[in-house]
Write a protein that holds these residues in place. Structure first.
Motif, PDB file in Angstrom:
ATOM      1  N   TYR A 288      -9.143  27.700  66.201  1.00  0.00           N
ATOM      2  CA  TYR A 288      -7.731  27.416  65.935  1.00  0.00           C
ATOM      3  C   TYR A 288      -7.162  28.321  64.848  1.00  0.00           C
ATOM      4  CZ  TYR A 288      -7.618  23.701  69.273  1.00  0.00           C
ATOM      5  OH  TYR A 288      -7.652  23.007  70.465  1.00  0.00           O
TER       6      TYR A 288
ATOM      7  N   SER B 150     -18.684  22.606  67.920  1.00  0.00           N
ATOM      8  CA  SER B 150     -18.899  22.206  66.540  1.00  0.00           C
ATOM      9  C   SER B 150     -17.608  22.269  65.732  1.00  0.00           C
ATOM     10  CB  SER B 150     -19.946  23.115  65.892  1.00  0.00           C
ATOM     11  OG  SER B 150     -19.424  24.420  65.716  1.00  0.00           O
ATOM     12  N   TYR B 151     -17.630  21.580  64.593  1.00  0.00           N
ATOM     13  CA  TYR B 151     -16.450  21.534  63.728  1.00  0.00           C
ATOM     14  C   TYR B 151     -16.046  22.931  63.292  1.00  0.00           C
ATOM     15  CZ  TYR B 151     -13.644  20.833  59.518  1.00  0.00           C
ATOM     16  OH  TYR B 151     -12.666  20.893  58.569  1.00  0.00           O
ATOM     17  N   TRP B 152     -17.027  23.731  62.832  1.00  0.00           N
ATOM     18  CA  TRP B 152     -16.721  25.069  62.317  1.00  0.00           C
ATOM     19  C   TRP B 152     -16.268  26.006  63.425  1.00  0.00           C
ATOM     20  CZ3 TRP B 152     -15.551  25.309  57.581  1.00  0.00           C
ATOM     21  CH2 TRP B 152     -16.196  24.495  56.638  1.00  0.00           C
ATOM     22  N   LYS B 153     -16.848  25.854  64.606  1.00  0.00           N
ATOM     23  CA  LYS B 153     -16.423  26.682  65.729  1.00  0.00           C
ATOM     24  C   LYS B 153     -14.994  26.347  66.141  1.00  0.00           C
ATOM     25  CE  LYS B 153     -18.007  28.344  70.222  1.00  0.00           C
ATOM     26  NZ  LYS B 153     -19.042  28.226  71.292  1.00  0.00           N
ATOM     27  N   THR B 154     -14.666  25.036  66.126  1.00  0.00           N
ATOM     28  CA  THR B 154     -13.305  24.604  66.447  1.00  0.00           C
ATOM     29  C   THR B 154     -12.321  25.119  65.408  1.00  0.00           C
ATOM     30  OG1 THR B 154     -14.153  22.594  67.494  1.00  0.00           O
ATOM     31  CG2 THR B 154     -11.832  22.602  66.855  1.00  0.00           C
ATOM     32  N   LEU B 155     -12.703  25.033  64.136  1.00  0.00           N
ATOM     33  CA  LEU B 155     -11.849  25.502  63.052  1.00  0.00           C
ATOM     34  C   LEU B 155     -11.594  27.004  63.176  1.00  0.00           C
ATOM     35  CD1 LEU B 155     -10.444  24.447  60.471  1.00  0.00           C
ATOM     36  CD2 LEU B 155     -12.476  25.164  59.189  1.00  0.00           C
ATOM     37  N   LYS B 156     -12.636  27.753  63.489  1.00  0.00           N
ATOM     38  CA  LYS B 156     -12.512  29.199  63.653  1.00  0.00           C
ATOM     39  C   LYS B 156     -11.599  29.537  64.829  1.00  0.00           C
ATOM     40  CE  LYS B 156     -15.308  33.390  64.160  1.00  0.00           C
ATOM     41  NZ  LYS B 156     -16.695  33.919  64.351  1.00  0.00           N
TER      42      LYS B 156
END
Length: 231
Positions: A10, A2-8
């Protein structure tokens, strides 16, 4: 992912990178090399690779990881970082079994913790400095199914948890891994002989947890681990 998981993820990677720069560890990480010093001494360790539904994927993951590790020599005061050597698992590995938040799931790179675990175990035998290591949160095995002593594991989560080992010797060392059939072996090779430690694993059983204390032949504590009991 997910977008938020990827953001977290990185965000974690960026924080680690910055912290490594500030501490100076980034400049001590091992680098790829074609150099092959005369490694004539070795401390050896072997483990069974348990057969399960993701066995073939696990063998593939092990093969890719060992090829990358083989390109690195750990010179004096350098740090072997598993993720710095192996790289982002999402770009190269297959799904395998792993433990996340106390549950067994399938995830890309699953099973690599056996590679990191056997490297960690042989590093304890060799008396190398453990800069970073994380044990699994849950003990999912019993004495019949266990392939390594409880307390000798090293779990991995890309961006979050790494295995990092410093060569405190005055000479280079190297991890050499092989996968043959359902066995994985590691040799910690060196140009000068290293006195192998004798390790004692003491397990204290409590109602909800197991506590493991590992000592060497001198009685010094080399690590402690805490596990929830079997799922």
């Amino acid at each position: 992912m997910s977008y938020w998981k990827t953001l977290k993820l990185y965000g974690k990677i960026t924080f680690r990178f910055t912290n490594d720069i500030v501490k100076g560890d980034f400049f001590r990480f091992t680098k790829k090399t074609t150099e092959r010093p005369s490694f004539v001494y070795a401390i050896n360790l072997k483990q069974e690779i348990k057969v399960n539904a993701t066995f073939e994927s696990k063998l593939y993951n092990f093969s890719v990881a060992t090829q990358k590790i083989d390109k690195h020599i750990i010179r004096p005061n350098e740090i072997f970082s598993f993720w710095n050597v192996v790289g982002n698992p999402n770009k190269q590995f297959k799904k395998g079994r792993t433990i996340q938040n106390g549950k067994i799931i399938e995830e890309v790179g699953g099973g690599l913790c056996q590679v990191s675990g056997i490297i960690y175990h042989v590093s304890l035998l060799a008396g190398l400095e453990i800069v970073e290591r994380h044990n699994h949160s849950v003990d999912i095995y019993n004495e019949e199914t266990r392939f390594c002593p409880l307390g000798s594991d090293a779990t991995l989560v890309y961006g979050y948890k790494d295995l990092r080992i410093r060569n405190t010797n005055s000479f280079p060392v190297k991890f050499e891994l092989k996968v043959i059939d359902n066995m994985i072996s590691v040799s910690l090779v060196s140009t000068i002989q290293i006195q192998e430690n004798t390790l004692n694993f003491e397990i204290e059983q409590r109602s909800d947890y197991k506590y493991v204390t590992v000592t060497n032949q001198a009685g010094a504590v080399v690590n402690t681990s805490k596990y929830k009991n079997n799922l």
